[in-house]
Design a protein around this motif. Structure first.
Motif, PDB file in Angstrom:
ATOM      1  N   ARG A 163       0.817  -1.221   0.000  1.00 47.78           N
ATOM      2  CA  ARG A 163       0.000   0.000   0.000  1.00 47.78           C
ATOM      3  C   ARG A 163       0.851   1.274   0.000  1.00 47.78           C
ATOM      4  NH1 ARG A 163      -2.405  -4.015  -0.870  1.00 47.78           N
ATOM      5  NH2 ARG A 163      -4.606  -4.383  -0.452  1.00 47.78           N
ATOM      6  N   ALA A 164       2.164   1.116   0.104  1.00 44.62           N
ATOM      7  CA  ALA A 164       3.070   2.271   0.162  1.00 44.62           C
ATOM      8  C   ALA A 164       3.536   2.671  -1.232  1.00 44.62           C
ATOM      9  CB  ALA A 164       4.273   1.946   1.037  1.00 44.62           C
ATOM     10  N   LYS A 165       3.761   3.941  -1.405  1.00 43.50           N
ATOM     11  CA  LYS A 165       4.316   4.492  -2.645  1.00 43.50           C
ATOM     12  C   LYS A 165       5.588   5.250  -2.280  1.00 43.50           C
ATOM     13  CE  LYS A 165       0.379   4.211  -5.390  1.00 43.50           C
ATOM     14  NZ  LYS A 165      -0.034   2.947  -4.912  1.00 43.50           N
ATOM     15  N   GLU A 166       6.603   5.148  -3.127  1.00 41.07           N
ATOM     16  CA  GLU A 166       7.840   5.886  -2.892  1.00 41.07           C
ATOM     17  C   GLU A 166       7.651   7.342  -3.289  1.00 41.07           C
ATOM     18  OE1 GLU A 166      11.565   4.295  -4.192  1.00 41.07           O
ATOM     19  OE2 GLU A 166      10.894   2.234  -3.832  1.00 41.07           O
ATOM     20  N   LEU A 167       8.258   8.213  -2.517  1.00 42.30           N
ATOM     21  CA  LEU A 167       8.200   9.648  -2.792  1.00 42.30           C
ATOM     22  C   LEU A 167       9.560  10.254  -2.472  1.00 42.30           C
ATOM     23  CD1 LEU A 167       6.554  12.286  -3.387  1.00 42.30           C
ATOM     24  CD2 LEU A 167       6.073  12.367  -0.928  1.00 42.30           C
ATOM     25  N   HIS A 168      10.034  11.111  -3.356  1.00 38.29           N
ATOM     26  CA  HIS A 168      11.270  11.849  -3.131  1.00 38.29           C
ATOM     27  C   HIS A 168      10.903  13.324  -3.039  1.00 38.29           C
ATOM     28  CE1 HIS A 168      13.919   8.411  -3.940  1.00 38.29           C
ATOM     29  NE2 HIS A 168      12.986   8.055  -4.799  1.00 38.29           N
ATOM     30  N   LEU A 169      11.351  13.966  -1.976  1.00 37.87           N
ATOM     31  CA  LEU A 169      11.149  15.401  -1.816  1.00 37.87           C
ATOM     32  C   LEU A 169      12.501  16.087  -1.783  1.00 37.87           C
ATOM     33  CD1 LEU A 169       8.326  15.587   0.904  1.00 37.87           C
ATOM     34  CD2 LEU A 169       8.111  15.939  -1.560  1.00 37.87           C
ATOM     35  N   GLN A 170      12.567  17.235  -2.389  1.00 37.63           N
ATOM     36  CA  GLN A 170      13.774  18.043  -2.361  1.00 37.63           C
ATOM     37  C   GLN A 170      13.795  18.866  -1.078  1.00 37.63           C
ATOM     38  OE1 GLN A 170      16.141  17.807  -4.913  1.00 37.63           O
ATOM     39  NE2 GLN A 170      14.789  16.120  -5.483  1.00 37.63           N
ATOM     40  N   LYS A 171      14.985  19.281  -0.697  1.00 42.68           N
ATOM     41  CA  LYS A 171      15.139  20.168   0.447  1.00 42.68           C
ATOM     42  C   LYS A 171      14.197  21.356   0.271  1.00 42.68           C
ATOM     43  CE  LYS A 171      18.513  23.148   2.649  1.00 42.68           C
ATOM     44  NZ  LYS A 171      19.872  23.671   2.627  1.00 42.68           N
ATOM     45  N   ASP A 172      13.505  21.729   1.338  1.00 48.62           N
ATOM     46  CA  ASP A 172      12.559  22.843   1.421  1.00 48.62           C
ATOM     47  C   ASP A 172      11.164  22.517   0.891  1.00 48.62           C
ATOM     48  OD1 ASP A 172      14.491  24.489   2.627  1.00 48.62           O
ATOM     49  OD2 ASP A 172      15.204  25.214   0.678  1.00 48.62           O
ATOM     50  N   ASP A 173      10.958  21.340   0.278  1.00 46.57           N
ATOM     51  CA  ASP A 173       9.603  20.947  -0.136  1.00 46.57           C
ATOM     52  C   ASP A 173       8.772  20.653   1.105  1.00 46.57           C
ATOM     53  OD1 ASP A 173      10.281  21.110  -2.813  1.00 46.57           O
ATOM     54  OD2 ASP A 173      10.399  18.941  -3.118  1.00 46.57           O
ATOM     55  N   PHE A 174       7.467  20.821   0.974  1.00 51.90           N
ATOM     56  CA  PHE A 174       6.564  20.536   2.086  1.00 51.90           C
ATOM     57  C   PHE A 174       5.912  19.172   1.916  1.00 51.90           C
ATOM     58  CE2 PHE A 174       6.775  25.157   2.155  1.00 51.90           C
ATOM     59  CZ  PHE A 174       7.022  25.376   3.497  1.00 51.90           C
ATOM     60  N   PHE A 175       5.887  18.417   2.998  1.00 50.69           N
ATOM     61  CA  PHE A 175       5.141  17.162   3.030  1.00 50.69           C
ATOM     62  C   PHE A 175       3.690  17.446   3.389  1.00 50.69           C
ATOM     63  CE2 PHE A 175       3.511  13.427   5.277  1.00 50.69           C
ATOM     64  CZ  PHE A 175       3.700  12.454   4.295  1.00 50.69           C
ATOM     65  N   SER A 176       3.495  18.425   4.256  1.00 48.68           N
ATOM     66  CA  SER A 176       2.167  18.823   4.716  1.00 48.68           C
ATOM     67  C   SER A 176       2.210  20.325   4.985  1.00 48.68           C
ATOM     68  CB  SER A 176       1.814  18.055   5.993  1.00 48.68           C
ATOM     69  OG  SER A 176       0.557  18.405   6.489  1.00 48.68           O
TER      70      SER A 176
END
Length: 189
Positions: A25-38
């Motif tokens: 049920r999990a999906k991989e996600l890559h966020l860059q520095k300073d991106d918001f998760f929430s």
């Protein structure tokens, strides 16, 4: 994915079938520095498990100043859990402090896991309560300690973070100016 499976096996005591179900049920996600998760002002719609990277919880006070409330690193879940569960608007931000790799669960997948695994909610509540106690334990002494002691406590409570995150965030978390933090760091070096 290996880190997440190890975490599930150690913390949640799930069998292989249950772990496979959760992982599916999990999906991989890559966020860059300073991106918001929430973001504040929005309803949190996902839960993440940090495989690599550091996040900070932050908000703006009544003076418009950005305040860092907490840091979370690898092998931990992140979300604004009370607002995620209640489907209500968040008052804080969860921001990537470094480039981050996560496994992410949508609200729908989270509910599906909860419906499939009867012990899931209990395990998550226990995990959330432990995280809350840890946060309070790390944050409470900051109120009564002098700035140098707060910084030394930060180093102890968040090992390795100081070299990975901007000092402005550390200063905000400690409730001091960046200049004061620079002086403290110079004096204890």
């Amino acid at each position: 994915m290996k880190e997440f499976i190890n975490y599930l096996e150690q913390v949640f005591y799930l069998n292989k079938h249950q772990i496979d179900f959760v992982v599916s049920r999990a999906k991989e996600l890559h966020l860059q520095k300073d991106d918001f998760f929430s973001e504040a002002g929005k309803v949190p719609k996902r839960v993440g498990f940090i495989v690599n990277g550091i996040f900070r919880y932050c908000y703006y006070n009544d003076k418009g100043e950005e305040i860092t409330n907490y840091f979370v690193g690898e092998n931990n879940f992140i979300t604004d859990y009370p607002n995620f569960e209640a489907n209500t608007i968040s008052g804080e931000y969860i921001q990537a402090v470094t480039d981050c790799q996560l496994l992410v669960f949508s609200k729908e997948n989270w509910v599906e896991i909860s419906n499939e695994l009867t012990q899931w909610n209990h395990l998550i509540d226990r995990s959330y309560n432990q995280c809350l106690l840890d946060a309070i334990g790390k944050r409470s002494p900051l109120v009564s300690e002098d700035a140098t002691t707060r910084y030394l406590s930060f180093l102890k409570n968040f090992p390795g973070f100081v070299n990975r995150i901007p000092l402005s965030y550390v200063a905000s978390y400690l409730g001091i100016t960046q200049q004061s933090l620079s002086r403290i760091r110079k004096n204890i070096a």
